[in-house]
Design a protein around this motif. Structure first.
Motif, PDB file in Angstrom:
ATOM      1  N   VAL A  19      72.771 -16.547  11.804  1.00 48.61           N
ATOM      2  CA  VAL A  19      73.240 -17.705  12.555  1.00 48.61           C
ATOM      3  C   VAL A  19      72.796 -19.000  11.882  1.00 48.61           C
ATOM      4  O   VAL A  19      71.609 -19.258  11.732  1.00 48.61           O
ATOM      5  CB  VAL A  19      72.707 -17.690  14.000  1.00 48.61           C
ATOM      6  CG1 VAL A  19      73.240 -18.901  14.770  1.00 48.61           C
ATOM      7  CG2 VAL A  19      73.108 -16.414  14.709  1.00 48.61           C
ATOM      8  N   THR A  20      73.757 -19.794  11.448  1.00 42.98           N
ATOM      9  CA  THR A  20      73.469 -21.127  10.917  1.00 42.98           C
ATOM     10  C   THR A  20      74.299 -22.126  11.711  1.00 42.98           C
ATOM     11  O   THR A  20      75.057 -21.739  12.610  1.00 42.98           O
ATOM     12  CB  THR A  20      73.825 -21.237   9.420  1.00 42.98           C
ATOM     13  OG1 THR A  20      75.256 -21.234   9.281  1.00 42.98           O
ATOM     14  CG2 THR A  20      73.245 -20.077   8.631  1.00 42.98           C
ATOM     15  N   LYS A  21      74.197 -23.396  11.378  1.00 40.45           N
ATOM     16  CA  LYS A  21      74.975 -24.403  12.089  1.00 40.45           C
ATOM     17  C   LYS A  21      76.463 -24.326  11.766  1.00 40.45           C
ATOM     18  O   LYS A  21      77.288 -24.880  12.488  1.00 40.45           O
ATOM     19  CB  LYS A  21      74.439 -25.797  11.764  1.00 40.45           C
ATOM     20  CG  LYS A  21      73.061 -26.070  12.348  1.00 40.45           C
ATOM     21  CD  LYS A  21      72.612 -27.488  12.047  1.00 40.45           C
ATOM     22  CE  LYS A  21      71.263 -27.787  12.685  1.00 40.45           C
ATOM     23  NZ  LYS A  21      70.825 -29.182  12.427  1.00 40.45           N
ATOM     24  N   SER A  22      76.798 -23.641  10.682  1.00 40.43           N
ATOM     25  CA  SER A  22      78.209 -23.582  10.273  1.00 40.43           C
ATOM     26  C   SER A  22      78.755 -22.170  10.140  1.00 40.43           C
ATOM     27  O   SER A  22      79.938 -21.991   9.859  1.00 40.43           O
ATOM     28  CB  SER A  22      78.391 -24.310   8.934  1.00 40.43           C
ATOM     29  OG  SER A  22      77.602 -23.696   7.925  1.00 40.43           O
ATOM     30  N   ARG A  23      77.907 -21.165  10.345  1.00 35.79           N
ATOM     31  CA  ARG A  23      78.389 -19.786  10.176  1.00 35.79           C
ATOM     32  C   ARG A  23      77.617 -18.830  11.068  1.00 35.79           C
ATOM     33  O   ARG A  23      76.407 -18.933  11.220  1.00 35.79           O
ATOM     34  CB  ARG A  23      78.227 -19.348   8.712  1.00 35.79           C
ATOM     35  CG  ARG A  23      78.921 -18.016   8.386  1.00 35.79           C
ATOM     36  CD  ARG A  23      78.523 -17.466   7.028  1.00 35.79           C
ATOM     37  NE  ARG A  23      77.165 -16.934   7.030  1.00 35.79           N
ATOM     38  CZ  ARG A  23      76.136 -17.443   6.398  1.00 35.79           C
ATOM     39  NH1 ARG A  23      76.285 -18.554   5.680  1.00 35.79           N
ATOM     40  NH2 ARG A  23      74.935 -16.891   6.461  1.00 35.79           N
ATOM     41  N   ILE A  24      78.349 -17.877  11.620  1.00 36.61           N
ATOM     42  CA  ILE A  24      77.752 -16.776  12.378  1.00 36.61           C
ATOM     43  C   ILE A  24      78.099 -15.499  11.634  1.00 36.61           C
ATOM     44  O   ILE A  24      79.273 -15.237  11.364  1.00 36.61           O
ATOM     45  CB  ILE A  24      78.302 -16.678  13.819  1.00 36.61           C
ATOM     46  CG1 ILE A  24      78.260 -18.045  14.521  1.00 36.61           C
ATOM     47  CG2 ILE A  24      77.563 -15.630  14.610  1.00 36.61           C
ATOM     48  CD1 ILE A  24      76.896 -18.600  14.755  1.00 36.61           C
ATOM     49  N   GLY A  25      77.102 -14.683  11.299  1.00 30.28           N
ATOM     50  CA  GLY A  25      77.354 -13.444  10.582  1.00 30.28           C
ATOM     51  C   GLY A  25      77.077 -13.584   9.092  1.00 30.28           C
ATOM     52  O   GLY A  25      76.898 -14.699   8.580  1.00 30.28           O
ATOM     53  N   PRO A  26      77.037 -12.461   8.372  1.00 33.49           N
ATOM     54  CA  PRO A  26      76.765 -12.492   6.931  1.00 33.49           C
ATOM     55  C   PRO A  26      77.889 -13.181   6.156  1.00 33.49           C
ATOM     56  O   PRO A  26      79.068 -13.053   6.490  1.00 33.49           O
ATOM     57  CB  PRO A  26      76.658 -11.014   6.562  1.00 33.49           C
ATOM     58  CG  PRO A  26      77.415 -10.286   7.620  1.00 33.49           C
ATOM     59  CD  PRO A  26      77.221 -11.075   8.871  1.00 33.49           C
ATOM     60  N   ALA A  27      77.509 -13.916   5.130  1.00 33.11           N
ATOM     61  CA  ALA A  27      78.492 -14.670   4.341  1.00 33.11           C
ATOM     62  C   ALA A  27      79.508 -13.773   3.663  1.00 33.11           C
ATOM     63  O   ALA A  27      80.631 -14.199   3.388  1.00 33.11           O
ATOM     64  CB  ALA A  27      77.766 -15.524   3.299  1.00 33.11           C
TER      65      ALA A  27
END
Length: 433
Positions: free
Chosen positions: A27-35
């Motif tokens: 969980v980041t501010k711009s993505r949920i889940g593995p890149a």
């Protein structure tokens, strides 16, 4: 034996720390889940997410989305944060969706949901919500998400409403009618207060908060085709009656003339904190704000009730809130969008942000909504009414704001102001067609 136990505990702690770290990485501010996840979904959202400016909400959404993505392995959710100019953002998103360039999933303001449904850009979500879940929604919510074909095209997960706040030691009894509210406001002036406060400056809340008085009489702004009809026939009579009611409040001194400059709910909170008012019309969220800004003894003196109607039992209140809708053509992405609405926002998201649920059952499910205050808000929501989701509403609202300023300042009669407002709205409606 003790050495083996310590070793086991250390191993467990390392494993827990590793798992926590991995969950945090998801969980980041711009993505949920593995890149590098094989499946991807774009989700356009407001501040209701891991990038929230409220640190408690941000952490809460990190946890909710972290748990969610672990239940849905193989997915990556790319987050697209909207700016604070919500009207502009929603208009841009609608045009992008019409051109096939919209996000896969997005937060859609309930205020404009009908425009998105009418444009045919949203996918049906009936397969992901049971009939019981849909039937448990408040009537205005159920109506708002349902298209003309009977299918639901979004999930409306939170809402709000407007109520009358009063200071119990000054106004002990809840006014039930317009006359009773005027009398209570005048009585509060005798005790050194400035009477009833409400929004009457040039902004949307002036229209929306006042509309309860028009809607409580059964008035309609537009007909089923979206044509403005507020100045015609019985609607005209009801409209003028509601405008003249507010004019009388100001002319009699029951409301101060300065209401025409009130353009922020914070101004109402400030007056309550300063002890200059004992009555104001505001949003349900202000109850929590008052609890924060007032000393406990002072807060205990404040309560709320439904906005009075012309007669007892004639009640209405403006309601808003946010929905989640799917734009994607891929059925898997539509299902994933519905899952976000159901597993992250509906219920758990409400509890995290203490935003009123749209489902009656959730008031019993979550402790935060079992309070007497939230039960009272839920009861008032049965009289909730949403703004009509038609393009002309923006101009209707703008003209009501202008009209309110002119009438309350005494520069135009209610009749003349209504005629001018209607002429401007009808001209705008002709241009839109």
């Amino acid at each position: 034996m003790r050495k083996r136990l310590v070793t086991a505990l250390l191993a467990s702690a390392v494993a827990f720390a590793t798992a926590s770290s991995q969950a945090e990485d998801l969980v980041t501010k711009s993505r949920i889940g593995p890149a590098d996840a094989p499946k991807s979904l774009t989700f356009r959202l407001t501040g209701d997410g891991p990038d929230s400016t409220d640190p408690v909400w941000a952490e809460g959404y990190k946890k909710l989305f972290g748990d969610f993505i672990q239940r849905h392995p193989g997915w990556k959710i790319e987050l697209e944060r909207m700016s604070d100019n919500i009207g502009q953002e929603q208009a841009r998103m609608l045009e992008q969706a019409k051109a096939g360039r919209g996000p896969d999933c997005a937060a859609v303001d309930s205020f404009v949901l009908a425009l998105f449904i009418g444009a045919g850009v949203l996918k049906p979500l009936d397969a992901y919500f049971t009939k019981d879940e849909v039937n448990d929604l408040f009537p205005f919510v159920r109506q708002g998400i349902t298209g003309k074909d009977g299918k639901i095209y979004a999930w409306w997960w939170d809402t709000d409403l407007r109520v009358l706040y009063r200071k119990k030691d000054v106004v002990p009894d809840a006014p039930k009618t317009w006359d009773e509210l005027k009398a209570a406001a005048l009585a509060s002036k005798e005790k050194g207060m400035e009477g009833l406060l409400f929004n009457a400056g040039r902004w949307e809340a002036t229209t929306f908060d006042w509309l309860a008085n028009f809607w409580s009489q059964g008035g309609k702004l537009v007909d089923d085709s979206g044509k403005p009809v507020f100045a015609e026939g019985e609607n005209r009579e009801k409209f003028l009656k509601a405008v003249k009611y507010f004019k009388d409040l100001v002319d009699s001194g029951a409301a101060p003339k300065r209401v025409t400059t009130v353009m922020n709910y914070d101004e109402l909170n400030a007056a309550a904190a300063a002890g200059t008012t004992a009555l104001f019309i505001g949003g349900n969220w202000q109850y929590g704000q008052l609890k924060t800004i007032l000393e406990p003894e002072a807060f205990e003196q404040w309560t709320f009730s439904e906005i009075p109607g012309p007669t007892a039992g004639q009640n209405a209140t403006g309601t808003g809130g946010w929905t989640v809708g799917a734009f994607a053509n891929d059925p898997e992405k539509v299902a994933m969008c519905a899952a976000i609405a159901k597993e992250v926002y509906s219920g758990l998201g409400n509890a995290l942000q203490q935003q009123l649920p749209t489902s009656k059952a959730q008031y019993d499910k979550f402790d935060v909504f079992k309070t007497e205050a939230n039960k009272a808000f839920a009861a008032a929501l049965t009289h909730g009414q949403a703004r009509p989701g038609v393009p002309i509403y923006a101009e209707i609202s703008n003209q009501i704001q202008v009209m309110m300023g002119e009438v309350l300042a005494g520069t135009k009669t209610p009749e003349a102001a209504l005629d001018a407002a209607n002429a401007a709205v009808q001209a705008a409606y002709t241009r839109q067609k």
